[in-house]
Motif scaffolding. Structure first.
Motif, PDB file in Angstrom:
ATOM      1  N   LEU A 215       0.752  -1.325   0.000  1.00  6.53           N
ATOM      2  CA  LEU A 215      -0.019  -0.040  -0.155  1.00  6.53           C
ATOM      3  C   LEU A 215       0.880   1.311   0.026  1.00  6.53           C
ATOM      4  CD1 LEU A 215      -2.984   1.297   0.550  1.00  6.53           C
ATOM      5  CD2 LEU A 215      -2.035   1.364   2.904  1.00  6.53           C
ATOM      6  N   LYS A 321      -6.207   3.471   5.128  1.00  8.19           N
ATOM      7  CA  LYS A 321      -5.395   2.357   4.303  1.00  8.19           C
ATOM      8  C   LYS A 321      -5.985   2.111   2.861  1.00  8.19           C
ATOM      9  CE  LYS A 321      -5.396  -2.815   4.562  1.00  8.19           C
ATOM     10  NZ  LYS A 321      -5.656  -3.985   5.487  1.00  8.19           N
ATOM     11  N   LYS A 322      -5.221   3.274   2.009  1.00  4.95           N
ATOM     12  CA  LYS A 322      -5.625   3.269   0.729  1.00  4.95           C
ATOM     13  C   LYS A 322      -4.300   4.044   0.148  1.00  4.95           C
ATOM     14  CE  LYS A 322      -8.931   7.105   1.368  1.00  4.95           C
ATOM     15  NZ  LYS A 322     -10.520   7.098   1.117  1.00  4.95           N
ATOM     16  N   SER A 324      -4.219   6.138  -2.239  1.00  3.21           N
ATOM     17  CA  SER A 324      -4.357   7.519  -2.571  1.00  3.21           C
ATOM     18  C   SER A 324      -4.222   8.477  -1.266  1.00  3.21           C
ATOM     19  CB  SER A 324      -5.852   7.976  -2.860  1.00  3.21           C
ATOM     20  OG  SER A 324      -7.082   7.493  -1.853  1.00  3.21           O
ATOM     21  N   SER A 325      -4.443   7.939  -0.059  1.00  2.17           N
ATOM     22  CA  SER A 325      -3.986   8.602   1.251  1.00  2.17           C
ATOM     23  C   SER A 325      -2.639   8.620   1.563  1.00  2.17           C
ATOM     24  CB  SER A 325      -4.785   7.545   2.443  1.00  2.17           C
ATOM     25  OG  SER A 325      -4.587   8.525   3.647  1.00  2.17           O
TER      26      SER A 325
END
Length: 376
Positions: A215, A321-322, A324-325
């Motif tokens: 991630l 939890k992505k 893009s973040s």
């Protein structure tokens, strides 16, 4: 010092051994064991025989017993503890201390032999992605048995204590993992990877799904950063997931593999621009403590455990939890050099008394003495 304390004999098992420092439990046994010896307590550590070419009986005052195991990925640790527990039950140990909740079922033997026991149950093993199906069910069952078969359950964070209260209706004693803060670490060793101070972001940890390196890497690749992302760690076996990560193509990525030289690791921590912490399951994390101790600006996955360690944002920033973040927080960090410098300045203040190894040792001594007195 009391005569009782001098006579106290503690058997420790469940990790790889001493002085084999490979992971968090091994480090804890080293830090704790050496301090117990200094307090006049006899320490007996059960070492995984296959990992030790030389097998001296005593190392730095710690008695080492080299027990065998079935050398299979999923059986090594459990069979090693099984054999070690049987040996300890027939020994003169006053207290048996076990680490890892997966060893919970072996408490049946100490129960039968009347040996006082304590177990450090660590994190949410049954939720880790690497354990699927039977593995997940086993760890949940083993963790539940830990609360039934051991005299004292120990967790290393208040959040994990709450988990055990909810899941197993069992209270536990909270004893945090310790830290060794260091200042003024030279930057020289990072030149091995052609790095300069503050020229890179850092990840440290095993390349397993629950640490979320995939991630972080994916989010970093999407960012506009011109810095490097250094990934320290690996897995000691062939793994398609880890191989996929190491084959990701981006000139900004540097995979170092394991870094066993403590000076090199200290330099990598101390001179990173920011440290990424993606660990998802568990209580007090040793890598996070190192990051605080080395004065890192910390970017952490938003979990209750990481919130507890960073005092709800006082000593770090959080990402979701992505990917893009992650990308968003990288870009924000690049535009916030002054704010990251302030995080570095205050990082060591996050290491409160509960993370001091001497204080940790005193708490364990109270537990061991209490268990031994109860039997006597």
């Amino acid at each position: 010092m009391e005569a009782f304390e001098k006579k106290l004999k503690v058997a420790i098992m469940g990790a790889k051994g001493y002085p084999y420092v490979y992971g968090g439990y091994d480090t804890m046994i080293k830090e704790l064991g050496e301090r117990l010896i200094a307090r006049g307590i006899h320490v007996r550590v059960y070492n995984h025989r296959a990992l030790f070419k030389d097998r001296p009986r005593y190392v730095n005052g710690i008695e080492c017993i080299y027990t065998p195991a079935i050398e299979r990925k999923s059986l090594t640790q459990l069979t090693h503890t099984f054999v070690s527990m049987l040996h300890a039950c027939f020994s003169d140990a006053d207290v048996i201390f076990v680490v890892n909740s997966g060893n919970g079922p072996f408490g049946i033997f100490s129960k039968l032999f009347g040996k006082p026991t304590a177990i450090n149950v660590d994190g949410l093993e049954w939720l880790r992605p690497k354990w699927k199906g039977f593995g997940s069910k086993y760890f949940y069952w083993a963790s539940k048995l830990s609360t039934k078969l051991f005299d004292q359950v120990i967790n290393d964070s208040e959040e994990m204590r709450q988990v055990y209260l909810r899941e197993f209706q069992t209270d536990s004693k909270v004893i945090a993992y310790g830290a060794n803060p260091k200042e003024d670490v030279p930057s020289g060793p990072i030149s091995r990877w052609d790095l300069q101070s503050r020229s890179y972001f850092l990840i440290v940890g095993r390349l397993v799904p629950d640490n979320n390196a995939d991630l972080i890497i994916e989010g970093f690749i999407q960012s506009a950063s011109s810095r490097k992302l250094v990934i320290v760690g690996d897995v000691p076996f062939d793994d398609p997931w880890a191989t996929r990560l190491k084959n990701m193509k981006d000139d900004r990525l540097i995979f170092t593999g394991y870094v066993k030289d403590p000076n090199e690791l200290a330099a990598l921590y101390s001179h990173c621009y920011a440290y990424f912490h993606g660990h998802e399951y568990g209580g007090t994390n040793p890598a996070m403590l190192k990051a605080l101790g080395y004065g890192c600006a910390i970017l952490a996955l938003d979990t209750p455990f990481n919130q507890e360690m960073l005092q709800n944002g006082k000593h770090g920033w959080y990402f979701e939890k992505k990917a893009s973040s992650v990308s968003k927080i990288v870009n924000k960090s690049e535009k916030s050099e002054d704010q990251l410098a302030k995080l570095r300045e205050s990082a060591r203040n996050g290491l409160t008394k509960k993370y001091d190894w001497d204080f940790v040792t005193e708490q364990y001594i109270e537990v061991f003495q209490g268990l031994a007195r109860r039997k006597r």
